[in-house]
Design an enzyme around this catalytic site. Sequence first.
Site, PDB file in Angstrom:
ATOM      1  N   ASP A   1      60.197  40.723  69.895  1.00 47.86           N
ATOM      2  CA  ASP A   1      59.484  41.522  70.899  1.00 47.86           C
ATOM      3  C   ASP A   1      57.975  41.358  70.754  1.00 47.86           C
ATOM      4  OD1 ASP A   1      61.865  42.436  71.889  1.00 47.86           O
ATOM      5  OD2 ASP A   1      61.751  44.416  70.960  1.00 47.86           O
TER       6      ASP A   1
ATOM      7  N   ASN B   1      64.467  35.453  66.999  1.00 43.54           N
ATOM      8  CA  ASN B   1      65.219  36.695  66.842  1.00 43.54           C
ATOM      9  C   ASN B   1      66.203  36.613  65.680  1.00 43.54           C
ATOM     10  OD1 ASN B   1      64.102  38.315  68.871  1.00 43.54           O
ATOM     11  ND2 ASN B   1      65.475  37.518  70.448  1.00 43.54           N
TER      12      ASN B   1
ATOM     13  N   ASP C   1      59.172  29.282  79.844  1.00 40.65           N
ATOM     14  CA  ASP C   1      60.206  29.766  78.943  1.00 40.65           C
ATOM     15  C   ASP C   1      59.752  29.511  77.505  1.00 40.65           C
ATOM     16  OD1 ASP C   1      62.768  29.213  77.230  1.00 40.65           O
ATOM     17  OD2 ASP C   1      63.492  30.328  78.951  1.00 40.65           O
TER      18      ASP C   1
ATOM     19  N   GLU D   1      62.911  35.775  77.827  1.00 42.09           N
ATOM     20  CA  GLU D   1      61.703  35.052  77.402  1.00 42.09           C
ATOM     21  C   GLU D   1      61.128  34.193  78.516  1.00 42.09           C
ATOM     22  OE1 GLU D   1      65.253  32.520  75.896  1.00 42.09           O
ATOM     23  OE2 GLU D   1      64.794  34.614  76.367  1.00 42.09           O
TER      24      GLU D   1
END
Length: 328
Positions: A221, A212, A204, A247
């Site tokens: 992204d 973000n 992760d 993620e």
Amino acid sequence: MSTNASILLVGGDDFLSTLLSRILGLVACTVDVAPTASEAVPLIQAQQPDLIILQGNQPGTLELCYELKEQAKLAWIYCILLEIPDYILHEYHDRDWELEARAKALEEGADAYLWLPQYDLYGKPLNAETIAKQDRLLRSQILAGLRNVKNHRELMRTNDILSAIALSDPLTELNNRRALDWELPRQLQNARNRAEALSLVMLDVDYFKRINDTYGHPVGDRALQLVASRLRHNLRFRDTLFRYGGEEFVIILSNTDQSEALLVAHRLCRLISEQTFSITDGLDLSITISAGTATLIATDDAKGLSLLKRADQNLLRAKSTGRNRVVG
């Protein structure tokens, strides 16, 4: 018709000598021959010809047609059963016999049945006009079969593309969760059959929401793409990487025990954290990952759900105890 088309002739010497030159004069293709149905089997398995023409009155030909149509991987091969009677025809008796033979051939798996006699009702060799009509019929049947095969192959190619799309994550170009759901049970069963170890690593990206929120989703992204690329290029050939969702990533480690899985996970954590990721010309990000590992045990279910759950629980422990670490 493309010369890529391939035809296998199966029959005795007289059948092959009569038919080989005849077909080569009618259709542009490659032709192989086998004297018997049993000797045709390895050729079919190895070469998978587009079309097979079998001598109708030879033992084993009907059984070969049936067996081909029972195998999903070979059922698309077009089978023509061909009779070339060398005796004098009798108008009624032989017509009834032909209809019975045709029906039986189609019932047993042949895709077509042709009856091309050599003599007329008076015992005379067929004239050039009749032979030309036979050749037209034979060529038409071969081309019809090759069209069917071409359509099948195009459909299979489309299905392969659609399957690849369905099993691929468009952002990272990794296998997706659906692919994991299919692949994990298969690898798990293989490991048990071979009495080999199998482990999972669940990864992760740490504080991904912060990326973000701070830089926007396009940067997030791009960060995922770069993390996926670095992971993919630093795995062993036998390891399989998936984007599990968001993620999160999962790696299947075949023939890998618990201690080896921990070593792999620690190495990947270092590879991610030790070098920044160049998102744009003016933006480099330091990224870390957390990982949980789990190794297959006898009580794990066949789908691998319990194995995944243990890896996920260990990942949660890694994140709750400080991130940028491995728990196994």
